[in-house]
Design an enzyme around this catalytic site. Structure first.
Site, mmCIF file in Angstrom:
data_model
loop_
_atom_site.group_PDB
_atom_site.id
_atom_site.type_symbol
_atom_site.label_atom_id
_atom_site.label_comp_id
_atom_site.label_asym_id
_atom_site.label_seq_id
_atom_site.Cartn_x
_atom_site.Cartn_y
_atom_site.Cartn_z
ATOM 1 N N CYS A 15 -2.519 9.782 -6.374
ATOM 2 C CA CYS A 15 -3.607 9.515 -5.428
ATOM 3 C C CYS A 15 -4.637 10.638 -5.545
ATOM 4 O O CYS A 15 -4.314 11.805 -5.350
ATOM 5 C CB CYS A 15 -3.103 9.440 -3.987
ATOM 6 S SG CYS A 15 -4.481 9.161 -2.847
ATOM 7 N N ASN A 20 -13.685 4.488 -4.825
ATOM 8 C CA ASN A 20 -12.992 4.518 -3.543
ATOM 9 C C ASN A 20 -12.483 5.917 -3.242
ATOM 10 O O ASN A 20 -12.025 6.645 -4.143
ATOM 11 C CB ASN A 20 -11.825 3.511 -3.519
ATOM 12 C CG ASN A 20 -10.512 4.139 -3.922
ATOM 13 O OD1 ASN A 20 -9.822 4.769 -3.115
ATOM 14 N ND2 ASN A 20 -10.166 4.014 -5.189
ATOM 15 N N THR A 45 -9.811 -3.809 -8.234
ATOM 16 C CA THR A 45 -11.212 -4.041 -7.875
ATOM 17 C C THR A 45 -11.552 -5.535 -7.814
ATOM 18 O O THR A 45 -12.138 -6.009 -6.834
ATOM 19 C CB THR A 45 -12.134 -3.331 -8.877
ATOM 20 O OG1 THR A 45 -11.873 -1.926 -8.845
ATOM 21 C CG2 THR A 45 -13.593 -3.592 -8.567
ATOM 22 N N GLY A 66 -12.193 -0.796 -11.992
ATOM 23 C CA GLY A 66 -12.949 -1.940 -12.461
ATOM 24 C C GLY A 66 -13.250 -1.885 -13.953
ATOM 25 O O GLY A 66 -12.718 -1.045 -14.683
ATOM 26 N N LYS A 85 0.851 -1.192 0.000
ATOM 27 C CA LYS A 85 0.000 0.000 0.000
ATOM 28 C C LYS A 85 0.882 1.235 0.000
ATOM 29 O O LYS A 85 1.913 1.284 0.695
ATOM 30 C CB LYS A 85 -0.879 -0.003 1.267
ATOM 31 C CG LYS A 85 -1.613 1.315 1.539
ATOM 32 C CD LYS A 85 -2.665 1.618 0.487
ATOM 33 C CE LYS A 85 -3.288 3.010 0.697
ATOM 34 N NZ LYS A 85 -4.217 3.359 -0.400
HETATM 35 O O1 LIG Z 1 -7.473 6.719 -1.506
HETATM 36 C C1 LIG Z 1 -6.401 6.053 -1.617
HETATM 37 O O2 LIG Z 1 -5.700 5.661 -0.666
HETATM 38 C C2 LIG Z 1 -5.981 5.804 -3.024
HETATM 39 N N1 LIG Z 1 -6.977 5.448 -3.883
HETATM 40 C C3 LIG Z 1 -6.751 5.284 -5.232
HETATM 41 O O3 LIG Z 1 -7.661 4.958 -6.004
HETATM 42 N N2 LIG Z 1 -5.496 5.468 -5.702
HETATM 43 C C4 LIG Z 1 -4.459 5.817 -4.901
HETATM 44 O O4 LIG Z 1 -3.323 5.986 -5.393
HETATM 45 C C5 LIG Z 1 -4.710 5.979 -3.494
HETATM 46 I I1 LIG Z 1 -3.121 6.455 -2.253
#
Ligand SMILES: O=C(O)c1[nH]c(=O)[nH]c(=O)c1I
Length: 312
Positions: free
Chosen positions: A131, A70, A273, A223, A44
């Site tokens: 991100c 997300n 996903t 996805g 992560k």
């Molecule tokens: O929200 C997140 O932690 C996240 N979620 C994403 O879809 N891509 C990313 O690079 C990251 I760092």
């Protein structure tokens, strides 16, 4: 059929591994990936300090298997957790370890990179420039000059081959501009395309409410519904980065989409996903499906068709 590949100079027994962020925040999850049919694993994205991330609900699959949304908000154990994991990792087993770093500032990225370089470990560093879910933090991947400046500092520090995680681009001029920056850094060995399609909004018809809590419901899309955007980014950079590799991610739910990613130019294929929904047993299924497609088409190795997408 042979699914093996090489990325940034390291061998993977098969092209598949997790997308950073999925099934990889804690060592128990990483252990499950090690024991799965994946060819590799990536942690992560780490920040300098531990982060709880955004309030839940912050991840949901979307109805009809079209994908997911997300807004995790970069929850992670802090970079020292992943540094310690990388220090105790058994590099004699088959799977190479990738480490994702996503500092909230260039200074933080420098501090984290410096610590990993000083530890001098066989793991491969991947800097996440994409991100979309940290409130107030624009994606560096969409500020091309800032990304160039960050690479000018980080590439010489890292010295060894490393990669970057890119957001999706939607304009040919942007493919050209980003490739021009990436081609400046010899040890920038690969790009991973794509991160989630940023700031989508999923709304429930009955409740008339956004599905996820953070950022008024705005979050990254993944996805099956991002497959064609992912294929375009993989192929755009495959065509523009002759001395580098592309790791493909986005929309892989079966051997078919994996085949298409490799046809578009991917040297390895990550899954987010679908891994989140199915769990690590998924890798054995998808490997079999890809091998069946290859056998039907007469391909013995993924190298036989990588990047060979035809045009009309
Ligand atoms: O929200 C997140 O932690 C996240 N979620 C994403 O879809 N891509 C990313 O690079 C990251 I760092």
């Amino acid at each position: 059929a042979d699914l093996s590949t090489t990325v940034a100079g390291v061998h993977l027994d098969n092209v598949f591994f997790n997308a950073s962020g999925v099934w990889c925040q804690h060592e128990e999850e990483l252990k499950a990936l090690l024991e799965s049919g994946s060819g590799s694993l990536i942690t992560k994205s780490a920040t300098f300090e531990h982060r709880e991330g955004n309030p839940s609900p912050r991840y949901l699959p979307l109805p009809g298997g079209v994908g997911s949304i997300n807004s995790m908000g970069l929850p992670n154990e802090g970079y020292e957790y992943y540094l310690n994991y990388a220090k105790q990792f058994d590099y004699t087993q088959a799977k190479p370890l990738f480490i994702s770093l996503s500092g909230l500032s260039l200074a933080d990225n420098v501090k984290m990179v410096t610590a990993f370089v000083e530890a001098d470990l066989p793991c491969i560093l991947e800097v996440n420039f994409s991100c979309p879910n940290v409130p107030g933090k624009p994606q560096l991947g969409y500020d091309i000059d800032a990304m160039d400046a960050a690479l000018a500092t980080l590439a010489p520090l890292i010295k060894k081959p490393f990669g970057i995680k890119l957001p999706p681009y939607f304009d040919i001029a942007h493919f050209d501009q980003v490739a021009a920056v990436v081609n400046k850094y010899d040890n920038l060995a690969y790009v991973t395309c794509i991160n989630s399609v940023g700031n989508g909004l999923a709304i429930d018809l009955d409740t008339e409410t956004a599905l996820i809590k953070p950022k008024d419901g705005f979050g990254g899309l993944g996805g099956l519904m991002v497959l064609q955007t992912a294929l375009a980014n993989v192929n755009a950079f495959y065509r523009r980065l002759p001395n580098k590799q592309v790791i493909g991610v986005g929309g892989v739910v079966s051997g078919k989409e994996a085949f298409l990613h490799i046809l578009a130019g991917a040297s390895a294929v990550q899954i987010g996903t679908q891994l989140k929904e199915e769990g690590p047993a998924m890798f054995d299924r998808i490997k079999k499906e890809l091998q069946e497609i290859m056998e039907k088409k007469g391909y013995k190795s993924v190298n036989d068709f990588r990047g060979k997408v035809k045009t009309l």
